[in-house]
Design a protein around this motif. Structure first.
Motif, PDB file in Angstrom:
ATOM      1  N   ASP A  13      65.500   7.486  46.013  1.00 65.44           N
ATOM      2  CA  ASP A  13      64.246   8.059  45.644  1.00 65.44           C
ATOM      3  C   ASP A  13      64.955   7.245  43.479  1.00 65.44           C
ATOM      4  OD1 ASP A  13      61.799   8.426  45.505  1.00 65.44           O
ATOM      5  OD2 ASP A  13      62.021  10.388  44.489  1.00 65.44           O
ATOM      6  N   THR A  17      65.724  10.488  40.637  1.00 61.81           N
ATOM      7  CA  THR A  17      66.886  10.990  41.570  1.00 61.81           C
ATOM      8  C   THR A  17      67.513   9.502  41.088  1.00 61.81           C
ATOM      9  OG1 THR A  17      65.852  11.315  44.015  1.00 61.81           O
ATOM     10  CG2 THR A  17      67.498  10.068  43.867  1.00 61.81           C
ATOM     11  N   SER A  51      57.425  13.765  40.284  1.00 57.85           N
ATOM     12  CA  SER A  51      57.869  13.044  41.174  1.00 57.85           C
ATOM     13  C   SER A  51      56.683  13.323  41.970  1.00 57.85           C
ATOM     14  CB  SER A  51      58.287  13.778  42.294  1.00 57.85           C
ATOM     15  OG  SER A  51      60.283  13.313  41.426  1.00 57.85           O
ATOM     16  N   THR A 114      61.131   4.296  46.633  1.00 56.79           N
ATOM     17  CA  THR A 114      59.830   4.852  45.993  1.00 56.79           C
ATOM     18  C   THR A 114      58.339   4.501  46.838  1.00 56.79           C
ATOM     19  OG1 THR A 114      59.517   5.042  43.826  1.00 56.79           O
ATOM     20  CG2 THR A 114      59.775   2.853  44.031  1.00 56.79           C
ATOM     21  N   ASN A 115      57.377   5.741  46.080  1.00 55.76           N
ATOM     22  CA  ASN A 115      55.671   5.693  45.911  1.00 55.76           C
ATOM     23  C   ASN A 115      55.329   5.252  45.088  1.00 55.76           C
ATOM     24  OD1 ASN A 115      56.246   6.767  49.447  1.00 55.76           O
ATOM     25  ND2 ASN A 115      55.229   8.055  48.877  1.00 55.76           N
ATOM     26  N   LYS A 147      55.992   6.332  52.063  1.00 56.66           N
ATOM     27  CA  LYS A 147      56.745   8.266  52.561  1.00 56.66           C
ATOM     28  C   LYS A 147      55.767   8.697  52.676  1.00 56.66           C
ATOM     29  CE  LYS A 147      59.300   7.289  48.540  1.00 56.66           C
ATOM     30  NZ  LYS A 147      60.165   8.021  47.537  1.00 56.66           N
ATOM     31  N   TYR A 169      70.412   8.823  51.922  1.00 57.23           N
ATOM     32  CA  TYR A 169      69.125   8.265  51.151  1.00 57.23           C
ATOM     33  C   TYR A 169      69.234   9.592  50.094  1.00 57.23           C
ATOM     34  CZ  TYR A 169      64.273   7.846  49.397  1.00 57.23           C
ATOM     35  OH  TYR A 169      63.237   7.512  48.707  1.00 57.23           O
ATOM     36  N   GLY A 171      67.004  11.817  47.564  1.00 60.77           N
ATOM     37  CA  GLY A 171      65.523  12.129  46.377  1.00 60.77           C
ATOM     38  C   GLY A 171      65.630  13.247  46.428  1.00 60.77           C
ATOM     39  N   ASP A 176      60.915  13.004  50.839  1.00 59.28           N
ATOM     40  CA  ASP A 176      62.007  11.626  50.570  1.00 59.28           C
ATOM     41  C   ASP A 176      63.073  12.332  51.405  1.00 59.28           C
ATOM     42  OD1 ASP A 176      60.755  10.234  48.617  1.00 59.28           O
ATOM     43  OD2 ASP A 176      62.555  12.273  47.021  1.00 59.28           O
ATOM     44  N   THR A 187      70.646  12.414  54.692  1.00 59.68           N
ATOM     45  CA  THR A 187      69.870  12.436  54.018  1.00 59.68           C
ATOM     46  C   THR A 187      70.451  13.671  52.786  1.00 59.68           C
ATOM     47  OG1 THR A 187      68.541  14.430  55.039  1.00 59.68           O
ATOM     48  CG2 THR A 187      68.001  12.931  54.607  1.00 59.68           C
TER      49      THR A 187
END
Length: 231
Positions: A13, A17, A51, A114-115, A147, A169, A171, A176, A187
């Motif tokens: 992310d 992050t 975030s 990322t968003n 996401k 991944y 985040g 995330d 994750t």
């Protein structure tokens, strides 16, 4: 730890992050508050909301704003951020540069999911000189879904030429971890990121949690860790 499939890719992310963007997001919000004659919030009250995106920050600073006024304030915040504060004090979190160097030296690759919208993500990644290093950069509007939907993650894996089981991944938000789990990646929760008190990362179902970027190192292939020290 990863199972039988060796890791080939680490995805991050962006805000909270990979990069510490909170100082610049806060500066843009403070500038908006000054314009509106509203007392500025302390940095500590803003950091862990970053975030959640620009809309969440504007709601925090202007709790009574609704409808058209809220949208006007949100757009002005984004304009201030993009034009004046995008990469003034933003930088990689301590230890992250060495981690990225290590990933690259091992012949692995890394990327960003990322968003944050591409019109903010792309110039920021370029300003940080990461655009030629990241194998993939997926923004919040790259795919029709954001996401926690798995679509952005699946595209990132495709562009990184890895299977989800070969990907880790990292985040700092529940979405995330939800996105990673829905995709089938490993994750990790970045506890050093922007996590406010009401959130409970231990309940998100991640494979692990880290307090510093260098704690990702044990997740890399075992042979990669010989002789490597991150600071």
């Amino acid at each position: 730890m990863p199972g039988s499939d060796p890791l080939r890719t680490v995805l991050f992310d962006l805000d909270g992050t990979l990069a510490d963007t909170a100082p610049d997001m806060y500066a843009a919000l403070a500038a908006l508050q000054r314009e509106q004659g509203v007392p500025m919030l302390p940095f500590e009250a803003v950091r862990n909301q970053v975030s959640h995106g620009g809309a969440a920050l504007v709601r925090l600073a202007f709790p009574d704003a609704e409808g058209d006024r809220f949208e006007t304030l949100r757009q002005r915040f984004l304009t201030l951020y993009a034009e004046h504060y995008l990469c003034r004090d933003t930088g990689l979190f301590p230890g992250m540069e060495t981690l990225l160097d290590t990933i690259e030296r091992l012949g692995m690759n890394w990327g960003i999911v990322t968003n944050k919208p591409a019109w903010l993500t792309d110039p920021l990644v370029r300003a940080m000189d990461l655009h030629q290093r990241a194998v993939t950069v997926i923004s919040g509007d790259t795919t029709p879904q954001r996401k926690p939907h798995p679509m952005p993650m699946l595209l990132a894996c495709e562009q990184a030429a890895c299977q989800p089981a070969e990907c880790l991944y990292v985040g700092d938000a529940e979405r995330d971890i939800q996105a990673g789990r829905a995709t089938g990646t490993h994750t990790l929760v970045a506890l050093y990121g922007y996590i406010d008190d009401p959130q409970a990362p231990a309940t998100w179902g991640a494979d692990g949690a880290i307090d510093h970027p260098e704690q990702i190192l044990p997740w890399l292939p075992a042979e990669s860790r010989v002789g490597i020290t991150l600071r």
